[in-house]
Scaffold this active site. Sequence first.
Site, PDB file in Angstrom:
ATOM      1  N   PRO A 190       0.822  -1.216   0.000  1.00  0.00           N
ATOM      2  CA  PRO A 190       0.000   0.000   0.000  1.00  0.00           C
ATOM      3  C   PRO A 190       0.853   1.263   0.000  1.00  0.00           C
ATOM      4  O   PRO A 190       2.041   1.196   0.353  1.00  0.00           O
ATOM      5  CB  PRO A 190      -0.793  -0.108   1.313  1.00  0.00           C
ATOM      6  N   GLY A 192       2.643   4.600   1.069  1.00  0.00           N
ATOM      7  CA  GLY A 192       3.140   5.106   2.345  1.00  0.00           C
ATOM      8  C   GLY A 192       3.784   4.082   3.242  1.00  0.00           C
ATOM      9  O   GLY A 192       4.069   4.350   4.401  1.00  0.00           O
ATOM     10  N   THR A 193       4.028   2.885   2.713  1.00  0.00           N
ATOM     11  CA  THR A 193       4.615   1.864   3.566  1.00  0.00           C
ATOM     12  C   THR A 193       6.143   1.870   3.495  1.00  0.00           C
ATOM     13  O   THR A 193       6.786   1.073   4.157  1.00  0.00           O
ATOM     14  CB  THR A 193       4.108   0.465   3.180  1.00  0.00           C
ATOM     15  N   GLY A 194       6.701   2.727   2.682  1.00  0.00           N
ATOM     16  CA  GLY A 194       8.153   2.871   2.694  1.00  0.00           C
ATOM     17  C   GLY A 194       8.856   2.246   1.499  1.00  0.00           C
ATOM     18  O   GLY A 194      10.043   1.925   1.580  1.00  0.00           O
ATOM     19  N   LYS A 195       8.169   2.092   0.383  1.00  0.00           N
ATOM     20  CA  LYS A 195       8.797   1.468  -0.783  1.00  0.00           C
ATOM     21  C   LYS A 195       9.880   2.382  -1.361  1.00  0.00           C
ATOM     22  O   LYS A 195      10.995   1.948  -1.627  1.00  0.00           O
ATOM     23  CB  LYS A 195       7.730   1.142  -1.840  1.00  0.00           C
ATOM     24  N   HIS A 412     -26.508   8.789  21.473  1.00  0.00           N
ATOM     25  CA  HIS A 412     -26.121   8.056  20.267  1.00  0.00           C
ATOM     26  C   HIS A 412     -24.744   7.405  20.462  1.00  0.00           C
ATOM     27  O   HIS A 412     -24.575   6.195  20.283  1.00  0.00           O
ATOM     28  CB  HIS A 412     -26.096   9.028  19.081  1.00  0.00           C
ATOM     29  N   GLU A 413     -23.773   8.190  20.880  1.00  0.00           N
ATOM     30  CA  GLU A 413     -22.422   7.656  21.048  1.00  0.00           C
ATOM     31  C   GLU A 413     -22.378   6.647  22.193  1.00  0.00           C
ATOM     32  O   GLU A 413     -21.691   5.627  22.096  1.00  0.00           O
ATOM     33  CB  GLU A 413     -21.419   8.792  21.291  1.00  0.00           C
ATOM     34  N   HIS A 416     -23.448   3.306  20.891  1.00  0.00           N
ATOM     35  CA  HIS A 416     -22.351   2.607  20.208  1.00  0.00           C
ATOM     36  C   HIS A 416     -21.438   1.939  21.236  1.00  0.00           C
ATOM     37  O   HIS A 416     -21.098   0.771  21.130  1.00  0.00           O
ATOM     38  CB  HIS A 416     -21.476   3.597  19.434  1.00  0.00           C
TER      39      HIS A 416
HETATM   40  P1  ADP Z   1       5.704   4.508  -0.587  1.00  0.00           P
HETATM   41  O1  ADP Z   1       6.811   4.668  -1.573  1.00  0.00           O
HETATM   42  O2  ADP Z   1       5.543   3.081  -0.137  1.00  0.00           O
HETATM   43  O3  ADP Z   1       4.405   5.109  -0.986  1.00  0.00           O
HETATM   44  P2  ADP Z   1       7.343   6.243   0.960  1.00  0.00           P
HETATM   45  O4  ADP Z   1       8.619   5.488   0.979  1.00  0.00           O
HETATM   46  O5  ADP Z   1       7.250   7.357  -0.010  1.00  0.00           O
HETATM   47  O6  ADP Z   1       6.122   5.258   0.745  1.00  0.00           O
HETATM   48  O7  ADP Z   1       7.042   6.763   2.430  1.00  0.00           O
HETATM   49  C1  ADP Z   1       6.789   8.110   2.701  1.00  0.00           C
HETATM   50  C2  ADP Z   1       7.426   8.522   4.014  1.00  0.00           C
HETATM   51  O8  ADP Z   1       6.853   7.807   5.105  1.00  0.00           O
HETATM   52  C3  ADP Z   1       8.900   8.200   4.085  1.00  0.00           C
HETATM   53  O9  ADP Z   1       9.662   9.225   3.536  1.00  0.00           O
HETATM   54  C4  ADP Z   1       9.125   8.044   5.571  1.00  0.00           C
HETATM   55  O10 ADP Z   1       9.285   9.299   6.191  1.00  0.00           O
HETATM   56  C5  ADP Z   1       7.837   7.456   6.049  1.00  0.00           C
HETATM   57  N1  ADP Z   1       7.915   5.993   6.122  1.00  0.00           N
HETATM   58  C6  ADP Z   1       7.198   5.118   5.395  1.00  0.00           C
HETATM   59  N2  ADP Z   1       7.517   3.849   5.706  1.00  0.00           N
HETATM   60  C7  ADP Z   1       8.463   3.909   6.651  1.00  0.00           C
HETATM   61  C8  ADP Z   1       9.209   2.923   7.382  1.00  0.00           C
HETATM   62  N3  ADP Z   1       9.003   1.626   7.182  1.00  0.00           N
HETATM   63  N4  ADP Z   1      10.106   3.346   8.283  1.00  0.00           N
HETATM   64  C9  ADP Z   1      10.299   4.658   8.486  1.00  0.00           C
HETATM   65  N5  ADP Z   1       9.652   5.628   7.834  1.00  0.00           N
HETATM   66  C10 ADP Z   1       8.726   5.281   6.927  1.00  0.00           C
HETATM   67 ZN    ZN Z   2     -22.976   6.799  15.046  1.00  0.00          ZN
END
Ligand code: ADP
Ligand code: ZN
Length: 602
Positions: A190, A192-195, A412-413, A416
């Site tokens: 996904p 933002g996972t650090g690829k 309501h809350e 839940h």
């Molecule tokens: P992707 O390429 O998977 O979309 P990014 O490598 O661009 O994700 O991640 C964006 C930022 O989020 C990175 O620059 C870093 O700051 C942070 N980040 C994401 N994954 C990690 C990780 N596993 N460890 C540390 N920082 C991370």
């Molecule tokens: Zn609700």
Amino acid sequence: MKLWTFRNMLIGMVVLFVAALIYFSWKAEEKLPPLDYSIFIGQLNDGEITKVEMRGHSLAVTDKFSRRFQTYAPDVQTVLSKLEAKDVAISTREPRGSSAGFVSPLLFILLMGGMFFMMRKQQRGGGDSGFDKDKAKITPDQQSQVTFADVAGIPEAKAELVETVDFLKNSTKFTRLGGRIPKGVLLQGPPGTGKTLMAKAIAGEAGVPFFSMSGSDFVEMFVGVGASRVRALFEEAKKQEPCIIFIDEIDAVGRSRGSAGAAGGQDEREQTLNALLVEMDGFNSGETVIIIAATNRPDVLDPALLRPGRFDRQVNILAPDVKGREKILAVHAQAMKLGDNVSFEAVAKTTPGFTGAELANLMNESALMAARKDKDAIDLIDIEEAKDKIMMGAERKGMVVSDEERKVTAYHEAGHAIVAELLPEADPVHKITIIPRGRAMGVTQQVPLSDRHAYSREFLRSRIMTLLGGRTAEELIYNEFTTGASNDLQVATDIATRMVAEWGMSDQLGPRAYVMADEGFLQGGSMQRSYSENTAQSIDREINKIIEDCYQQTMILLEGKMAHLHKLAEILVENETIDAQEVDIIMQCRELAELENIPVQR
Ligand code: ADP
Ligand code: ZN
């Protein structure tokens, strides 16, 4: 020029048109022949003037032969009274600023300049002659300073990729015996996972140049450009080997050929993909260029990309688990000042599903939150507030909520929360608030004890009941509903639908999947139907049954806990937020007297 796409031509034409319009209107105004003021007065007295357009002191005059002139009136007042006396049609306009005389041409020049610039830019990417210039421009990114220490929480991926650094550093060690260094690595996971971070870390560790491009850059381009870009990129990379080529969002170019759903830019994409495949096949054994590609849609990739000799190494990068999150938080807090009470373990526990990027953002928001309060260090409360802001939207402090609305929201809350607390399968309540956030009037936040990867039927039913709890509480107390529950109902119905049609969890229809969650379903795409009208009715019936069932049970649960419901709502109205501990204390009361002893005010 034939390479211009329709869209760009359209933009060009619009710009030209607007420019022409401005230019000519300015021209037209300037072009009236001048007329001496005294002659004008003479003609006016002779009754030869029929119309006057006044713009401050400057007059556009029309005479009885419909000729138009321009003159300057030293005293507007006198002219006006004369005109009135002669019954001349007068129209007045706001005088232009002193700069008006050259604003229009200036604007015109600017527009033309902008357009020229655009054309050049396009051509540099497009025309064949322009391309030579572009080729010279392909340079690696700045030497990566990222190391493996910066990448946390994804140990498996790291373990698989450490080797790559070795390949880049001592390629001969591996090729000496005739072995072939892996060429392509596909990182899938996904956003933002650090690829990207991982790819940069490899370049940083190996100390090699890092060339990057993004698949989506090619989608908008002219036919032929993407392919030549790819060729130029590889050519340059070979010169600087050992090095890394990073291709982000490879799915944008690497979708399987001939696949539907990619209407525009089809040819372009295929040409780019073909060029990429050809380039990947065309390495000599002596050239150590490792191509790292990233995607969150590995399922749509053209199988040709995954063949041996291409991206034959695939590494999964998933959202981090609880331990991973703890480590990532620590990495990003390194340069921050933290209070003594901050425990990354605790924060990690309450952030299931957060990716590395989201955790980085969380720490940053926390720092800002603390800075806003002029603090010297970031405390747990700042992180908690930042998290709420990220997860539920910013508090809408300015929103006026009537007392009655607050009370309804509180019930309501509380509804839940009580249902969630009573159901063993449901995730425990982390926090309840009736402070309006984003579009919600209130929020009941639940946090799982552990990260979930698969959902049991009981868990899903608990989820539906928890969702229905809000509306059911309103019904019990007020015997009517508000619209506040509409999102709850939407989500509940969604879950029931997927239980029946996708996960095979209904009694009557059994273990069958009737819908194929086709590509992009999660992103709001449509479900593909592949069943008869008859089955459709059964599906509807089963969905209704699940909802109805859950609703009845929710009603029974809440009816048995009316005292708790009142108490919880009362405390919420008074304090706006309740945390997990307080909810626990209330829920553990067995006797009415016990419940009454809990103070409402903190
Ligand atoms: P992707 O390429 O998977 O979309 P990014 O490598 O661009 O994700 O991640 C964006 C930022 O989020 C990175 O620059 C870093 O700051 C942070 N980040 C994401 N994954 C990690 C990780 N596993 N460890 C540390 N920082 C991370
Ligand atoms: Zn609700």
